[in-house]
Design an enzyme around this catalytic site. Structure first.
Site, PDB file in Angstrom:
ATOM      1  CG  ASP A 148      34.911 -15.735 -25.966  1.00 55.53           C
ATOM      2  OD1 ASP A 148      35.399 -16.674 -26.636  1.00 55.53           O
ATOM      3  OD2 ASP A 148      35.601 -15.027 -25.209  1.00 55.53           O
ATOM      4  CG  HIS A 154      38.390 -17.906 -27.446  1.00 48.96           C
ATOM      5  ND1 HIS A 154      37.861 -17.899 -26.174  1.00 48.96           N
ATOM      6  CD2 HIS A 154      38.998 -19.117 -27.562  1.00 48.96           C
ATOM      7  CE1 HIS A 154      38.139 -19.037 -25.559  1.00 48.96           C
ATOM      8  NE2 HIS A 154      38.825 -19.793 -26.380  1.00 48.96           N
TER       9      HIS A 154
HETATM   10  C1  F6R Z   1      43.649 -24.140 -27.613  1.00 49.88           C
HETATM   11  C2  F6R Z   1      43.073 -22.842 -27.889  1.00 49.88           C
HETATM   12  C3  F6R Z   1      41.674 -22.461 -27.492  1.00 49.88           C
HETATM   13  C4  F6R Z   1      40.673 -23.612 -27.519  1.00 49.88           C
HETATM   14  C5  F6R Z   1      39.273 -23.119 -27.143  1.00 49.88           C
HETATM   15  C6  F6R Z   1      38.277 -24.249 -27.019  1.00 49.88           C
HETATM   16  O1  F6R Z   1      44.994 -24.224 -28.041  1.00 49.88           O
HETATM   17  O2  F6R Z   1      43.749 -22.030 -28.418  1.00 49.88           O
HETATM   18  O3  F6R Z   1      41.231 -21.428 -28.348  1.00 49.88           O
HETATM   19  O4  F6R Z   1      40.636 -24.193 -28.788  1.00 49.88           O
HETATM   20  O5  F6R Z   1      39.315 -22.407 -25.932  1.00 49.88           O
HETATM   21  O6  F6R Z   1      38.662 -25.041 -25.921  1.00 49.88           O
HETATM   22  P1  F6R Z   1      37.963 -26.427 -25.602  1.00 49.88           P
HETATM   23  O7  F6R Z   1      38.319 -27.360 -26.698  1.00 49.88           O
HETATM   24  O8  F6R Z   1      38.558 -26.850 -24.281  1.00 49.88           O
HETATM   25  O9  F6R Z   1      36.491 -26.155 -25.525  1.00 49.88           O
END
Ligand code: F6R
Length: 244
Positions: free
Chosen positions: A136, A138
């Site tokens: 999304d 974030h």
């Molecule tokens: C991790 C964090 C999250 C991830 C995001 C993507 O410390 O803060 O914002 O970077 O959710 O996660 P993945 O890499 O699992 O797709």
């Protein structure tokens, strides 16, 4: 914004690890901001290998992580503290006291968050912040919302995130409901930003970050206002953008 296209996850992991390694080689006492999640795992594996081969030394480095679940003990295998030790810290010569992960067991959110920002500032600020990207848009635990939160703060996890995390816990009741996270302001203060993005399922989010309007509804879009951002992304993640 510098965009580096990688053929696949392995290639992305190697290219991004090379950028972090160059940071540490050129400034051995670098202050690194680190991330958890599935995307940086390959990057960390490369750093561990290059450390074992003698190419990089972490003895003078200090690190601060983006976020941590509130109320989860550090020895819980879903805590980000545990993740960082398992995937990086236990395998390199980073001194024990040099790594910092928010303490999810501190019952006082204001004290925990304020002292975290103060410690980063006292260390001279982050030289480079590593980021992943959520579906999304974030970054850290800064979900789409009406404003850009400034400093490190406590967030209520949205029901979708709680549901998505339930598979990692014995029951839904055990899934943390809150987290401590660096704010958008804390992230934007880093001198450099390195974002890693992998997979076609991130293509729409990445397009919004690179080409969409800058809005807190897509928290990662704020990076367009940062003077030194490098995004290393797989070709399929870049598939919806003009950058290939
Ligand atoms: C991790 C964090 C999250 C991830 C995001 C993507 O410390 O803060 O914002 O970077 O959710 O996660 P993945 O890499 O699992 O797709």
């Amino acid at each position: 914004m510098r965009i580096i296209a990688a053929n696949d996850y392995e290639d992305m992991s190697k290219k991004a690890a090379a950028i972090l390694m160059a940071q540490v080689v050129t400034k051995p006492d670098s202050i690194l901001g680190l991330a958890t999640g599935s995307t940086p795992i390959g990057l960390y594996k490369n750093l561990i290998r290059w450390y074992e081969e003698g190419l990089v030394d972490f003895s003078r480095v200090r690190t601060w992580n983006l976020d941590e679940y509130r109320g989860l003990p550090r020895d819980n295998d879903q805590s980000y503290y545990y993740f960082m030790h398992e995937n990086l810290f236990d395998h390199i010569n980073l001194p024990k006291e040099a790594s910092h992960v928010l303490n999810g067991m501190n019952p006082d959110p204001e004290a925990e968050c304020a002292s975290y920002d103060a410690a980063i500032d006292a260390a001279g600020g982050l030289d480079i912040q590593l980021l992943g990207l959520g579906h999304d848009g974030h970054i850290a635990f800064n979900e789409p919302q009406d404003d850009f939160p400034a400093g490190t703060h406590c967030v209520d996890l949205n029901p979708i995130t709680i549901e998505a995390n339930a598979r990692f816990f014995a029951s839904r009741d055990e899934v943390p409901r809150q987290a401590y996270t660096m704010g958008i302001g804390s992230i934007m203060k880093a001198r450099r930003i390195l974002m890693v993005v992998s997979g076609a399922d991130k293509a729409q989010a990445l397009k919004q970050v690179i080409e969409g309007p800058v809005t807190p509804q897509v928290p990662g879009s704020i990076l367009r206002f940062h003077p030194d951002v490098t995004i290393v992304a797989t070709k399929d993640a870049l598939g919806a953008t003009g950058a290939k």
